[in-house]
Scaffold this active site. Structure first.
Site, PDB file in Angstrom:
ATOM      1  N   ARG A   1      -3.188 -45.810  16.829  1.00  0.00           N
ATOM      2  CA  ARG A   1      -2.215 -45.026  17.601  1.00  0.00           C
ATOM      3  C   ARG A   1      -1.741 -43.807  16.812  1.00  0.00           C
ATOM      4  O   ARG A   1      -2.138 -42.683  17.090  1.00  0.00           O
ATOM      5  CB  ARG A   1      -1.041 -45.938  18.015  1.00  0.00           C
ATOM      6  CG  ARG A   1      -0.099 -45.324  19.045  1.00  0.00           C
ATOM      7  CD  ARG A   1       0.919 -44.351  18.496  1.00  0.00           C
ATOM      8  NE  ARG A   1       1.780 -44.920  17.474  1.00  0.00           N
ATOM      9  CZ  ARG A   1       2.638 -44.199  16.763  1.00  0.00           C
ATOM     10  NH1 ARG A   1       2.752 -42.895  16.971  1.00  0.00           N
ATOM     11  NH2 ARG A   1       3.382 -44.753  15.824  1.00  0.00           N
ATOM     12  N   ASP A   2      -0.939 -44.029  15.783  1.00  0.00           N
ATOM     13  CA  ASP A   2      -0.418 -42.900  15.002  1.00  0.00           C
ATOM     14  C   ASP A   2      -1.581 -42.148  14.360  1.00  0.00           C
ATOM     15  O   ASP A   2      -1.580 -40.914  14.267  1.00  0.00           O
ATOM     16  CB  ASP A   2       0.529 -43.434  13.913  1.00  0.00           C
ATOM     17  CG  ASP A   2       1.606 -42.448  13.506  1.00  0.00           C
ATOM     18  OD1 ASP A   2       1.456 -41.258  13.801  1.00  0.00           O
ATOM     19  OD2 ASP A   2       2.597 -42.875  12.889  1.00  0.00           O
TER      20      ASP A   2
ATOM     21  N   HIS B   1       8.290 -47.234   8.009  1.00  0.00           N
ATOM     22  CA  HIS B   1       7.147 -46.462   8.526  1.00  0.00           C
ATOM     23  C   HIS B   1       7.119 -45.148   7.752  1.00  0.00           C
ATOM     24  O   HIS B   1       7.812 -44.189   8.103  1.00  0.00           O
ATOM     25  CB  HIS B   1       7.386 -46.236  10.026  1.00  0.00           C
ATOM     26  CG  HIS B   1       6.341 -45.453  10.741  1.00  0.00           C
ATOM     27  ND1 HIS B   1       5.411 -46.031  11.580  1.00  0.00           N
ATOM     28  CD2 HIS B   1       6.085 -44.118  10.794  1.00  0.00           C
ATOM     29  CE1 HIS B   1       4.637 -45.103  12.104  1.00  0.00           C
ATOM     30  NE2 HIS B   1       5.031 -43.927  11.640  1.00  0.00           N
TER      31      HIS B   1
ATOM     32  N   HIS C   1       5.322 -41.854   6.235  1.00  0.00           N
ATOM     33  CA  HIS C   1       4.208 -40.898   6.160  1.00  0.00           C
ATOM     34  C   HIS C   1       4.138 -40.417   4.711  1.00  0.00           C
ATOM     35  O   HIS C   1       5.155 -40.325   4.026  1.00  0.00           O
ATOM     36  CB  HIS C   1       4.420 -39.752   7.158  1.00  0.00           C
ATOM     37  CG  HIS C   1       4.149 -40.180   8.579  1.00  0.00           C
ATOM     38  ND1 HIS C   1       2.962 -39.938   9.216  1.00  0.00           N
ATOM     39  CD2 HIS C   1       4.896 -40.893   9.452  1.00  0.00           C
ATOM     40  CE1 HIS C   1       2.992 -40.452  10.433  1.00  0.00           C
ATOM     41  NE2 HIS C   1       4.162 -41.048  10.613  1.00  0.00           N
TER      42      HIS C   1
ATOM     43  N   CYS D   1       2.091 -36.590  13.588  1.00  0.00           N
ATOM     44  CA  CYS D   1       2.737 -36.522  14.895  1.00  0.00           C
ATOM     45  C   CYS D   1       2.497 -35.141  15.461  1.00  0.00           C
ATOM     46  O   CYS D   1       2.826 -34.135  14.821  1.00  0.00           O
ATOM     47  CB  CYS D   1       4.234 -36.791  14.786  1.00  0.00           C
ATOM     48  SG  CYS D   1       5.071 -36.568  16.360  1.00  0.00           S
TER      49      CYS D   1
ATOM     50  N   ASN E   1      -0.093 -41.460   7.577  1.00  0.00           N
ATOM     51  CA  ASN E   1       0.767 -42.571   7.201  1.00  0.00           C
ATOM     52  C   ASN E   1       0.357 -43.113   5.838  1.00  0.00           C
ATOM     53  O   ASN E   1      -0.742 -42.847   5.351  1.00  0.00           O
ATOM     54  CB  ASN E   1       0.603 -43.718   8.217  1.00  0.00           C
ATOM     55  CG  ASN E   1       1.185 -43.381   9.561  1.00  0.00           C
ATOM     56  OD1 ASN E   1       0.588 -42.660  10.341  1.00  0.00           O
ATOM     57  ND2 ASN E   1       2.372 -43.894   9.827  1.00  0.00           N
TER      58      ASN E   1
HETATM   59  P1  HMG Z   1       8.558 -34.940  30.779  1.00  0.00           P
HETATM   60  O1  HMG Z   1       7.599 -33.828  31.017  1.00  0.00           O
HETATM   61  O2  HMG Z   1      10.005 -34.601  30.588  1.00  0.00           O
HETATM   62  O3  HMG Z   1       8.402 -36.048  31.916  1.00  0.00           O
HETATM   63  O4  HMG Z   1       8.030 -35.733  29.516  1.00  0.00           O
HETATM   64  P2  HMG Z   1       9.145 -36.196  33.320  1.00  0.00           P
HETATM   65  O5  HMG Z   1       9.897 -37.495  33.294  1.00  0.00           O
HETATM   66  O6  HMG Z   1       9.904 -34.940  33.652  1.00  0.00           O
HETATM   67  O7  HMG Z   1       7.915 -36.337  34.330  1.00  0.00           O
HETATM   68  C1  HMG Z   1       7.039 -35.250  34.597  1.00  0.00           C
HETATM   69  C2  HMG Z   1       5.749 -35.791  35.155  1.00  0.00           C
HETATM   70  O8  HMG Z   1       5.100 -36.558  34.145  1.00  0.00           O
HETATM   71  C3  HMG Z   1       5.910 -36.722  36.355  1.00  0.00           C
HETATM   72  O9  HMG Z   1       4.767 -36.538  37.196  1.00  0.00           O
HETATM   73  C4  HMG Z   1       5.825 -38.096  35.759  1.00  0.00           C
HETATM   74  O10 HMG Z   1       5.372 -39.097  36.637  1.00  0.00           O
HETATM   75  C5  HMG Z   1       4.810 -37.872  34.645  1.00  0.00           C
HETATM   76  P3  HMG Z   1       4.881 -35.706  38.567  1.00  0.00           P
HETATM   77  O11 HMG Z   1       5.930 -36.444  39.355  1.00  0.00           O
HETATM   78  O12 HMG Z   1       5.352 -34.350  38.141  1.00  0.00           O
HETATM   79  O13 HMG Z   1       3.498 -35.760  39.083  1.00  0.00           O
HETATM   80  N1  HMG Z   1       5.034 -38.830  33.548  1.00  0.00           N
HETATM   81  C6  HMG Z   1       4.089 -39.648  33.040  1.00  0.00           C
HETATM   82  N2  HMG Z   1       2.787 -39.813  33.312  1.00  0.00           N
HETATM   83  C7  HMG Z   1       2.128 -40.753  32.608  1.00  0.00           C
HETATM   84  N3  HMG Z   1       2.716 -41.528  31.665  1.00  0.00           N
HETATM   85  C8  HMG Z   1       4.003 -41.376  31.352  1.00  0.00           C
HETATM   86  C9  HMG Z   1       4.739 -40.397  32.048  1.00  0.00           C
HETATM   87  N4  HMG Z   1       6.033 -40.004  31.986  1.00  0.00           N
HETATM   88  C10 HMG Z   1       6.190 -39.052  32.909  1.00  0.00           C
HETATM   89  N5  HMG Z   1       4.590 -42.155  30.414  1.00  0.00           N
HETATM   90  C11 HMG Z   1       7.864 -37.734  28.175  1.00  0.00           C
HETATM   91  C12 HMG Z   1       8.796 -36.816  28.951  1.00  0.00           C
HETATM   92  C13 HMG Z   1       8.732 -38.702  27.404  1.00  0.00           C
HETATM   93  C14 HMG Z   1       6.970 -38.460  29.151  1.00  0.00           C
HETATM   94  C15 HMG Z   1       7.015 -36.835  27.220  1.00  0.00           C
HETATM   95  O14 HMG Z   1       7.884 -36.107  26.425  1.00  0.00           O
HETATM   96  C16 HMG Z   1       6.084 -37.642  26.329  1.00  0.00           C
HETATM   97  O15 HMG Z   1       5.128 -38.234  26.805  1.00  0.00           O
HETATM   98  N6  HMG Z   1       6.367 -37.665  24.992  1.00  0.00           N
HETATM   99  C17 HMG Z   1       5.570 -38.445  24.052  1.00  0.00           C
HETATM  100  C18 HMG Z   1       5.322 -37.689  22.779  1.00  0.00           C
HETATM  101  C19 HMG Z   1       4.577 -38.553  21.804  1.00  0.00           C
HETATM  102  O16 HMG Z   1       3.841 -39.444  22.180  1.00  0.00           O
HETATM  103  N7  HMG Z   1       4.776 -38.302  20.486  1.00  0.00           N
HETATM  104  C20 HMG Z   1       4.127 -39.068  19.459  1.00  0.00           C
HETATM  105  C21 HMG Z   1       4.651 -40.463  19.315  1.00  0.00           C
HETATM  106  S1  HMG Z   1       6.162 -40.563  18.359  1.00  0.00           S
HETATM  107  C22 HMG Z   1       5.616 -40.625  16.719  1.00  0.00           C
HETATM  108  O17 HMG Z   1       4.468 -40.420  16.445  1.00  0.00           O
HETATM  109  C23 HMG Z   1       6.600 -41.036  15.651  1.00  0.00           C
HETATM  110  C24 HMG Z   1       6.372 -42.474  15.156  1.00  0.00           C
HETATM  111  O18 HMG Z   1       5.080 -42.622  14.600  1.00  0.00           O
HETATM  112  C25 HMG Z   1       7.420 -42.832  14.092  1.00  0.00           C
HETATM  113  C26 HMG Z   1       7.566 -41.765  12.987  1.00  0.00           C
HETATM  114  O19 HMG Z   1       6.553 -41.412  12.364  1.00  0.00           O
HETATM  115  O20 HMG Z   1       8.709 -41.358  12.784  1.00  0.00           O
HETATM  116  C27 HMG Z   1       6.524 -43.494  16.292  1.00  0.00           C
HETATM  117 MG    MG Z   2       4.516 -42.014  12.613  1.00  0.00          MG
END
Ligand code: HMG
Ligand code: MG
Length: 310
Positions: A26-27, A219, A221, A252, A261
Site C-alpha cells: 500500500r504505502d 510508522h 519514514h 505519500c 518507509n
Molecule cells: P473529494 O474529492 O473531496 O471527494 O476527495 P468527495 O467526497 O467530494 O466526492 C467526489 C467524488 O468522488 C464523488 O463522485 C464520490 O462518490 C467520489 P461523484 O458523485 O462526483 O461521481 N469518491 C470516491 N470514489 C471512490 N472511492 C472513494 C471515494 N470518495 C469519494 N473512497 C477523498 C476526498 C478523501 C476521497 C480524497 O481526498 C482521497 O481519496 N484522499 C486519499 C489520499 C491518499 O490516499 N493519500 C495517501 C494515503 S495517507 C498516507 O500515505 C499516510 C500514511 O502512510 C501514514 C503516514 O505516513 O503518516 C497512512
Molecule cells: Mg506512510
C-alpha cells in the site's frame, strides 16, 4: 565465506515479540511513478506471506483519481488468494471507500487522519475538524459490520508546510480516534524528520492524553535515516507493533518530502540482533525486495537488502 548475521544479544527493557505491520503493497506502491500491474501486486503479497509476515496492508479504497496507483483495489482483492491467519487491512477514508471495502470482503480497515490543518486539506480535501466527522461515520459503520479499525495519525513529527507539530496536538487527534473506536493508532512520521527524543515526547503526550502505549504502533519514514533509531526509542517505551515496508518502498503522493518507509529487512536485522521474536524470514524478504526492484527497475534503498546482495 559464511553469510553475515547479527549476533543475538537480548537486551533488557525491550519487548519479547514485535508485530511487523507490513505496508509495502500500500504505502510502498501508492507513490510509484507508474502503476504496478495487479499481478505483480498480488505476487508481492504472496511473497510477503511466504516470508512469514502476518499483517499485510494490501491497498486503499481511496478516490482513484487521487491515487491512481491503487485504483485496482477491487481487482487486486478479487484475484488474491487470501490466506487463513493472514490479516489484509486496507485504507478507507470515507463511507464510499467503506462500501467498496465491504463489497470486497475486507475484515480490517484503516482510516488516516492528519495532525495538521494543511495536510488534512491536501490529503483528504477536508479541514482538521471535518476529518473527524468523515471518520466517525466510517468507524461507526465498520464496527457495526464487525470489522477491525486502525487509525493512522499523519504528520506527527513535522509537517512540510506548517513546520513543527506540537506533540499535544498529535495526542489530541490520536485520542479522538481512540475514542471513536480505533483499536490501534499508528503514529506516522510522514516526512521522516523525527528523532528519538522526539519519539519520547510524542509518546509522553499520548499517555498524558490517556492513550495507552499498548494501543500505539509506529510508522516511520526513513527520509533522514532516523527510522531505526526512532523504532528503538519506541520499543524501549513498550510499543510492540512497528510498520515497515519491504525493501524500504514508500512515500505519500500528497507530501512530496515523504520517502520510503523503514525497510522491513532493516527492522528484522535489528530485531534479530536484539533477540526480539517477529516471525519473518530475512532471506525470503531480501529475495522479495530483489524481485520487486527488478519489477520497478531500480535498486532497493535498504542497507540490509544491498549488503545481502538483493
Ligand atoms: P473529494 O474529492 O473531496 O471527494 O476527495 P468527495 O467526497 O467530494 O466526492 C467526489 C467524488 O468522488 C464523488 O463522485 C464520490 O462518490 C467520489 P461523484 O458523485 O462526483 O461521481 N469518491 C470516491 N470514489 C471512490 N472511492 C472513494 C471515494 N470518495 C469519494 N473512497 C477523498 C476526498 C478523501 C476521497 C480524497 O481526498 C482521497 O481519496 N484522499 C486519499 C489520499 C491518499 O490516499 N493519500 C495517501 C494515503 S495517507 C498516507 O500515505 C499516510 C500514511 O502512510 C501514514 C503516514 O505516513 O503518516 C497512512
Ligand atoms: Mg506512510
Amino acid at each position: 565465506m559464511t553469510r553475515s548475521l547479527p549476533m543475538s544479544v537480548p537486551t533488557e527493557g525491550l519487548p519479547e515479540r514485535v508485530t511487523i505491520y507490513e505496508v509495502g503493497a500500500r504505502d510502498g506502491l501508492q507513490n510509484e511513478k507508474t502503476t504496478v500491474p495487479v499481478a505483480v501486486k498480488s505476487e508481492l503479497l504472496d511473497r510477503l506471506a511466504d516470508a512469514g509476515l502476518r499483517t499485510l496492508e494490501a491497498t486503499s479504497f481511496v478516490h482513484p483519481k487521487w491515487v491512481p496507483q491503487l485504483a485496482d483495489a477491487e481487482e487486486l482483492l478479487a484475484g488474491l488468494q487470501r490466506r487463513p491467519g493472514i490479516d489484509y487491512p486496507v485504507l478507507v477514508p470515507n463511507e464510499r471507500g467503506l462500501d467498496r471495502a465491504l463489497a470486497a470482503g475486507v475484515e480490517h480497515v484503516a482510516i488516516f487522519a492528519s495532525a495538521t490543518e494543511t495536510f488534512a486539506k491536501r490529503n483528504l480535501n477536508s479541514s482538521l475538524d471535518e476529518q473527524f466527522t468523515m471518520f466517525d461515520a466510517v468507524v461507526t459503520r465498520a464496527l457495526a459490520e464487525g470489522l477491525r479499525v486502525r487509525g493512522y495519525v499523519s504528520m506527527c513529527f513535522g509537517d512540510p508546510w506548517e513546520g513543527a507539530v506540537d506533540p499535544a496536538q498529535v495526542a489530541a487527534v490520536g485520542a479522538r480516534l481512540a475514542t471513536m473506536g480505533c483499536a490501534q493508532l499508528s503514529l506516522g512520521d510522514t516526512i521522516g524528520t523525527g528523532t528519538p527524543g522526539h519519539v519520547d515526547a510524542v509518546l509522553d503526550a499520548c499517555v498524558a492524553a490517556a492513550v495507552p502505549i499498548g494501543q500505539i504502533a509506529v510508522h516511520f519514514h526513513d527520509t533522514y535515516g532516523q527510522a531505526l533509531a526512532n523504532t528503538l526509542a519506541a520499543l524501549r517505551r513498550g510499543v510492540t507493533t512497528v510498520d515497515a515496508s519491504v525493501g524500504g518502498l514508500g512515500g505519500c503522493p500528497y507530501a512530496e518530502s515523504a520517502t520510503g518507509n523503514l525497510a522491513t529487512e532493516d527492522l528484522v536485522w535489528m530485531l534479530d540482533g536484539l533477540g526480539i521474536a517477529h516471525g519473518a524470514d530475512l532471506d525470503t524478504l531480501v529475495a522479495t525486495s530483489a524481485w520487486m526492484a527488478e519489477q520497478l527497475g531500480r535498486p532497493s534503498p535498504s542497507r540490509v537488502v544491498r549488503a545481502l546482495g538483493g
